[in-house]
Design a protein around this motif. Sequence first.
Motif, mmCIF file in Angstrom:
data_model
loop_
_atom_site.group_PDB
_atom_site.id
_atom_site.type_symbol
_atom_site.label_atom_id
_atom_site.label_comp_id
_atom_site.label_asym_id
_atom_site.label_seq_id
_atom_site.Cartn_x
_atom_site.Cartn_y
_atom_site.Cartn_z
ATOM 1 N N ASN A 12 111.389 47.100 77.575
ATOM 2 C CA ASN A 12 112.194 46.644 78.715
ATOM 3 C C ASN A 12 113.467 47.473 78.863
ATOM 4 O O ASN A 12 113.881 47.817 79.981
ATOM 5 N N ALA A 13 114.093 47.792 77.752
ATOM 6 C CA ALA A 13 115.343 48.551 77.793
ATOM 7 C C ALA A 13 115.109 50.004 78.202
ATOM 8 O O ALA A 13 115.891 50.580 78.965
ATOM 9 N N PHE A 14 114.009 50.582 77.733
ATOM 10 C CA PHE A 14 113.778 52.002 78.008
ATOM 11 C C PHE A 14 113.424 52.250 79.469
ATOM 12 O O PHE A 14 113.792 53.283 80.037
ATOM 13 N N GLU A 15 112.704 51.318 80.094
ATOM 14 C CA GLU A 15 112.240 51.578 81.452
ATOM 15 C C GLU A 15 113.362 51.555 82.487
ATOM 16 O O GLU A 15 113.147 51.969 83.624
ATOM 17 N N THR A 16 114.542 51.119 82.118
ATOM 18 C CA THR A 16 115.679 51.151 83.050
ATOM 19 C C THR A 16 116.838 51.974 82.487
ATOM 20 O O THR A 16 117.962 51.881 82.970
ATOM 21 N N SER A 17 116.561 52.787 81.474
ATOM 22 C CA SER A 17 117.641 53.522 80.807
ATOM 23 C C SER A 17 117.982 54.824 81.513
ATOM 24 O O SER A 17 117.171 55.400 82.241
ATOM 25 N N VAL A 18 119.202 55.272 81.294
ATOM 26 C CA VAL A 18 119.687 56.551 81.818
ATOM 27 C C VAL A 18 120.243 57.351 80.649
ATOM 28 O O VAL A 18 120.991 56.818 79.818
ATOM 29 N N ARG A 19 119.878 58.607 80.568
ATOM 30 C CA ARG A 19 120.346 59.488 79.489
ATOM 31 C C ARG A 19 121.366 60.457 80.075
ATOM 32 O O ARG A 19 121.028 61.509 80.610
ATOM 33 N N GLU A 20 122.626 60.093 79.969
ATOM 34 C CA GLU A 20 123.677 60.960 80.518
ATOM 35 C C GLU A 20 123.889 62.200 79.668
ATOM 36 O O GLU A 20 124.285 63.252 80.172
ATOM 37 N N ASN A 21 123.635 62.083 78.358
ATOM 38 C CA ASN A 21 123.902 63.201 77.446
ATOM 39 C C ASN A 21 122.620 63.888 76.978
ATOM 40 O O ASN A 21 122.511 64.336 75.841
ATOM 41 N N SER A 22 121.640 63.977 77.859
ATOM 42 C CA SER A 22 120.426 64.726 77.540
ATOM 43 C C SER A 22 120.769 66.202 77.322
ATOM 44 O O SER A 22 121.754 66.712 77.857
ATOM 45 N N LEU A 23 119.936 66.877 76.547
ATOM 46 C CA LEU A 23 120.131 68.321 76.353
ATOM 47 C C LEU A 23 120.070 69.071 77.670
ATOM 48 O O LEU A 23 120.657 70.139 77.819
ATOM 49 N N GLU A 24 119.352 68.501 78.641
ATOM 50 C CA GLU A 24 119.121 69.180 79.920
ATOM 51 C C GLU A 24 119.971 68.621 81.053
ATOM 52 O O GLU A 24 119.738 68.927 82.212
ATOM 53 N N GLY A 25 120.944 67.789 80.721
ATOM 54 C CA GLY A 25 121.728 67.140 81.759
ATOM 55 C C GLY A 25 121.246 65.709 81.941
ATOM 56 O O GLY A 25 120.573 65.151 81.071
ATOM 57 N N ARG A 26 121.544 65.126 83.052
ATOM 58 C CA ARG A 26 121.213 63.711 83.267
ATOM 59 C C ARG A 26 119.707 63.497 83.474
ATOM 60 O O ARG A 26 119.065 64.205 84.229
ATOM 61 N N LYS A 27 119.164 62.501 82.774
ATOM 62 C CA LYS A 27 117.788 62.068 82.982
ATOM 63 C C LYS A 27 117.796 60.564 83.227
ATOM 64 O O LYS A 27 118.547 59.831 82.589
ATOM 65 N N GLU A 28 116.944 60.130 84.123
ATOM 66 C CA GLU A 28 116.871 58.710 84.456
ATOM 67 C C GLU A 28 115.423 58.251 84.414
ATOM 68 O O GLU A 28 114.559 58.827 85.089
ATOM 69 N N MET A 29 115.142 57.233 83.608
ATOM 70 C CA MET A 29 113.783 56.706 83.525
ATOM 71 C C MET A 29 113.485 55.885 84.773
ATOM 72 O O MET A 29 114.265 54.999 85.139
ATOM 73 N N ARG A 30 112.366 56.173 85.408
ATOM 74 C CA ARG A 30 111.976 55.484 86.635
ATOM 75 C C ARG A 30 111.146 54.248 86.273
ATOM 76 O O ARG A 30 110.079 54.372 85.657
ATOM 77 N N PRO A 31 111.590 53.042 86.652
ATOM 78 C CA PRO A 31 110.836 51.830 86.308
ATOM 79 C C PRO A 31 109.435 51.786 86.924
ATOM 80 O O PRO A 31 108.531 51.177 86.358
ATOM 81 N N CYS A 32 109.252 52.453 88.063
ATOM 82 C CA CYS A 32 107.973 52.341 88.774
ATOM 83 C C CYS A 32 106.834 53.078 88.071
ATOM 84 O O CYS A 32 105.665 52.709 88.222
ATOM 85 N N ASP A 33 107.159 54.133 87.291
ATOM 86 C CA ASP A 33 106.090 54.903 86.659
ATOM 87 C C ASP A 33 106.407 55.364 85.237
ATOM 88 O O ASP A 33 105.594 56.027 84.607
ATOM 89 N N HIS A 34 107.601 55.023 84.744
ATOM 90 C CA HIS A 34 108.022 55.411 83.394
ATOM 91 C C HIS A 34 108.061 56.931 83.217
ATOM 92 O O HIS A 34 107.771 57.453 82.134
ATOM 93 N N GLN A 35 108.440 57.616 84.284
ATOM 94 C CA GLN A 35 108.639 59.056 84.276
ATOM 95 C C GLN A 35 110.128 59.344 84.391
ATOM 96 O O GLN A 35 110.811 58.769 85.236
ATOM 97 N N ALA A 36 110.631 60.233 83.546
ATOM 98 C CA ALA A 36 112.043 60.604 83.612
ATOM 99 C C ALA A 36 112.275 61.562 84.773
ATOM 100 O O ALA A 36 111.682 62.638 84.833
ATOM 101 N N ALA A 37 113.132 61.155 85.713
ATOM 102 C CA ALA A 37 113.533 62.049 86.806
ATOM 103 C C ALA A 37 114.555 63.031 86.251
ATOM 104 O O ALA A 37 115.509 62.640 85.576
#
Length: 438
Positions: free
Chosen positions: A378-403
Amino acid sequence: MLRAGSCDAIHLQHLNAVPGLFPDQMAACDFRSRTGSIASSRGKNMKRRTLLKMAGATALAGVFPAQILRAREPDEFHIAAILAFSGPYGLIGTDMRKGAELAVAHRGGKVLGKSIRFSWEDDETKPQPAVQKATRLLAGGAQTIFGAVGSASTLALQSLANQRKVPLLVTISADDAITKRNGSRYTFRTSNTLGMEIRMCVEFVKTAGLKKIYGVTADYQATREAWEQFSVLAANIGVEIVGGDFASLGNRDYSVIIDKIAKTNAEGIIVVATGNDGVTFVKQAGQVGLGKSKTIFGPVLQDETFAAATGPAALGVQSGVRYHFSIDNPQNGKFVDAYRAIHGSFPSSFAGEAYDGLSWWLDVVESTDKWDIEAWVNAFETSVRENSLEGRKEMRPCDHQAAQAGLWGEVVRGEAPLPELTMKITNVFPADKLFDAC
C-alpha cells in the motif's frame, strides 16, 4: 507464556485469525497431533479442553501482542534474487547483483531492525527455472522477489507473486505487460518500460532526419511487440521500413542479416535486442563497416558494459540509457564513488537501476514501521522518490510503474578517468512525453 512457534501458539493464532500464519506450521502441528495421544478418546478430550482454555485465553491476547508478533515474524528479511547469470543476459545479472548488494550495504544491512539476506539464483534466461527456484525460496520464507532480467521470466515470476501474495521488484525487465493498468497488486517496476524506450527511438529518428529504417529484432515476445510498436510510430512520421529480421536469443552469427542490410538503402538500423545479442550484432556489423554508412541505434543497445564487450565497433552507436553515472546530483555522486571504490569501475545502467530500485523499496518498507506485506505494498504504490539516482521518480498507482525521465546517448571515446568507450548523454526526455496519463 506461550513459546513462539509452538503448536499451542500456532493454534491460538488460528483461533484468533491472526494474519501471517504459515500453512506448513499448521500441517506439522496437525501431524504431531494425529500421531500422539490423539489416537485415544482420552487424548481427544484433553486436546478439546486445551483448545477451549486457549480460546478463552484469547481475551488476554492484547496483554502480550509483542509475543504474538514475534511468533509470526521471521528473524531476517529474505530476498529471493532470481537473475540471469548465464545465457544471453548474463552480463546484466552480474551487474544487477553488484548494485543490489551495495544498496543493502548502504543501509547497514538491515530493514525494520532485521538483517537482510539475499539468495541468488540463475534463471538461465528461462521462465521455468525462474519459477522453480523462486518457489523453493518462497517456501523457505522469502518476503520479496527481486528480478528477473528477461521479461518472460519476470512475467512468470509475476504469476507466482500474485499467487503467494509476495512483492516482486522489477528493475530491468521492460515488457509493458509487466505493469499494465489494473494489473498485479504485488508487482512494481522502478525502471524503464520498453514502450517508453521505443518512443525515445522514434524521437531520435525524427531528430536525426532518418527516413528509411531496417529492423533487427530478438525473436522474443516483448521485443517483437516493441518492433511492431516502432513500425507503427515510424510510419506515422513518414519513415519507411525497408526490411526486418528476427534472430533467436543467443544468436552467434548475424552475417546473413548484415549482408541483407548492406544491400538495402536503409539509412538507419534499429536493433531491438540487448545483452550478448546486441553486443554480437554490433561487433559483427563493425567487421564490415556497416556503421559507417548506416546509423545503428536501439532502445537499450549500449552502455559502458556492453561497449567494453563490443570494442571499437560500438563507437557512434546510439541507444536509450536506463541510468548513467554522469547524472549530476548528490545521491548519484555518493553511489558512484562507493561503487568505484569497491569494483574499480563506473556502475552500468543495470547496477544503477538495481541499486536505485531496491533502495527505494527498502526505504518504503522501513517507513511503514511494521512487519506487514500488505502495508508495504500500500505504501509503495503511492510513494515518490525525490532522491532517486536519476532524479524524481513517482510510482503510479494505476499500474505500479515508476514515471521517470528517459535518457538517450551515443557511444564516444572517453577521457580518463572515464571508460575508454563511454556513453555521452545527448538528450533527456521528460516523463510526460513518455507515459500516458494514469
